[in-house]
Design an enzyme around this catalytic site. Sequence first.
Site, PDB file in Angstrom:
ATOM      1  N   LYS A  94      53.027 -17.673 -26.669  1.00 19.36           N
ATOM      2  CA  LYS A  94      54.411 -17.322 -26.346  1.00 19.36           C
ATOM      3  C   LYS A  94      55.138 -17.128 -27.661  1.00 19.36           C
ATOM      4  CE  LYS A  94      57.219 -17.172 -22.698  1.00 19.36           C
ATOM      5  NZ  LYS A  94      56.915 -16.739 -21.325  1.00 19.36           N
ATOM      6  N   GLY A 194      67.223 -16.190  -4.967  1.00 17.80           N
ATOM      7  CA  GLY A 194      67.059 -15.116  -5.949  1.00 17.80           C
ATOM      8  C   GLY A 194      66.252 -13.969  -5.365  1.00 17.80           C
ATOM      9  N   VAL A 195      66.933 -12.849  -5.101  1.00 17.60           N
ATOM     10  CA  VAL A 195      66.217 -11.697  -4.540  1.00 17.60           C
ATOM     11  C   VAL A 195      66.276 -10.529  -5.525  1.00 17.60           C
ATOM     12  CG1 VAL A 195      66.198 -12.251  -2.082  1.00 17.60           C
ATOM     13  CG2 VAL A 195      68.270 -11.280  -3.088  1.00 17.60           C
ATOM     14  N   GLY A 196      65.718 -10.774  -6.697  1.00 17.97           N
ATOM     15  CA  GLY A 196      65.580  -9.726  -7.709  1.00 17.97           C
ATOM     16  C   GLY A 196      64.268  -9.003  -7.463  1.00 17.97           C
ATOM     17  N   ASN A 197      63.587  -8.650  -8.544  1.00 17.84           N
ATOM     18  CA  ASN A 197      62.352  -7.855  -8.408  1.00 17.84           C
ATOM     19  C   ASN A 197      61.320  -8.516  -7.515  1.00 17.84           C
ATOM     20  OD1 ASN A 197      63.245  -5.805 -10.100  1.00 17.84           O
ATOM     21  ND2 ASN A 197      62.774  -7.040 -11.902  1.00 17.84           N
ATOM     22  N   VAL A 198      61.099  -9.822  -7.711  1.00 20.16           N
ATOM     23  CA  VAL A 198      60.061 -10.507  -6.935  1.00 20.16           C
ATOM     24  C   VAL A 198      60.592 -10.927  -5.560  1.00 20.16           C
ATOM     25  CG1 VAL A 198      58.477 -12.472  -6.861  1.00 20.16           C
ATOM     26  CG2 VAL A 198      58.943 -11.345  -9.041  1.00 20.16           C
TER      27      VAL A 198
END
Length: 372
Positions: A94, A194-198
């Site tokens: 990372k 959380g309803v973003g990309n995933v």
Amino acid sequence: MSVFATRAFNNHEQVVFCSDPITGLRAIIAVHSTVLGPAVGGCRIWNYAAAHRNAPVDVAERRTEEDAIFDVLRLSRGMSYKNAMAGLRLGGGKSVIIGDPKAVKTPELLRKFGEFVDRLGGRYYTAEDVGSKPRDMEIIHEATDYVVGLEHGAYATGDPSPHTAKGVFYGIEAAVKHRLGKDSVKGLKVAIQGVGNVGRDLAAHLREAGASVVIADISKENIERVLAGGPAEVVDPAQIHAVEADVFAPCALGGILNAKTIPELKAKIVAGAANNQLDDEDADDWRLRRRGILYAPDYVINGGGIISVESEVHREKLDEAERARKVRRIADTLEKIFVESDRTDMPTGHIANEMAEKIIDARRREIAAAAE
Ligand code: NAD
């Protein structure tokens, strides 16, 4: 300050401090393990100083650096475990660039960072993470080939999010089978934070399989996009973890499972995409176990994204069937963790860490034996 004595230090192979006075770059690259393959993990650009704004300058500087070191050590170890559990030929690494992305992220700084990545000669591959975007990776790519998650090029694998969402869906099915004894999610209720990309794709998979979804997001636009695809109950973001549901799926930011929220959970299963869901890795893992809530370890259930980019690291042509097979296998890996957790009465996060360490140790011994 000490790196070796830091709580998050875990026999990391290499920790590189990078600085450049012209671009203002201050970055740390941590290569936790290359035993399974080249270390892969995103580049986080984060304003660590913000939390220490009120401290005297020298104290603030020290704490900023300590936080960055802690983060890069912890996250790189997490990548080793994630890649091991996904059955990939990838190690864990990372990087963090210290500073507010809006202020520090210039093309010159990104290229300079790319030069430092390049000097590691392929021991570490960087990728997008919090604070960095696909177009930043294209700029870093001008200075190094050791970047993945590119949008263009012979080996580009595209957006990993749909594969992450699919893996989380399979993981929820596995958890439902184990904890509720049901073969499908049909008729169940899943609360998605959380309803973003995933989260958005996950909602679609769940609805398609006959489950109902309750959603929360701080972005109205993202809520609207989910509602445009079908029915969903919308609740306040502060309440989503505590709604009556069979499954709670955190798909926003880390730290949602903590001393305050865990006692308020009504779901019997926590299974979602967000990284670092446990605020306190040890204590919160135990809190969930004691409450009889089945927790799907985050780095196992969200492995679809890294599975998706594996071929890009190895400069191999993408085999879509193989990728789909590996994503589907997330369910089998979780089932093994759940069974072992019940057998030993240890929390699932502990079990996953132990399994990952065993995979890495076994390979380390194989390499040592072959060298003799
Ligand atoms: P994203 O940024 O597209 O979506 C996150 C969503 O969460 C956004 O819509 C945001 O508005 C919302 N959000 C933020 N704070 C919130 C809050 N307090 N309450 C409710 N909603 C909130 O990110 P993503 O790509 O969908 O990833 C989601 C999570 O999964 C992240 O933690 C990410 O690190 C992790 N993850 C993603 C992938 C991937 O392939 N995208 C892979 C592994 C892990």
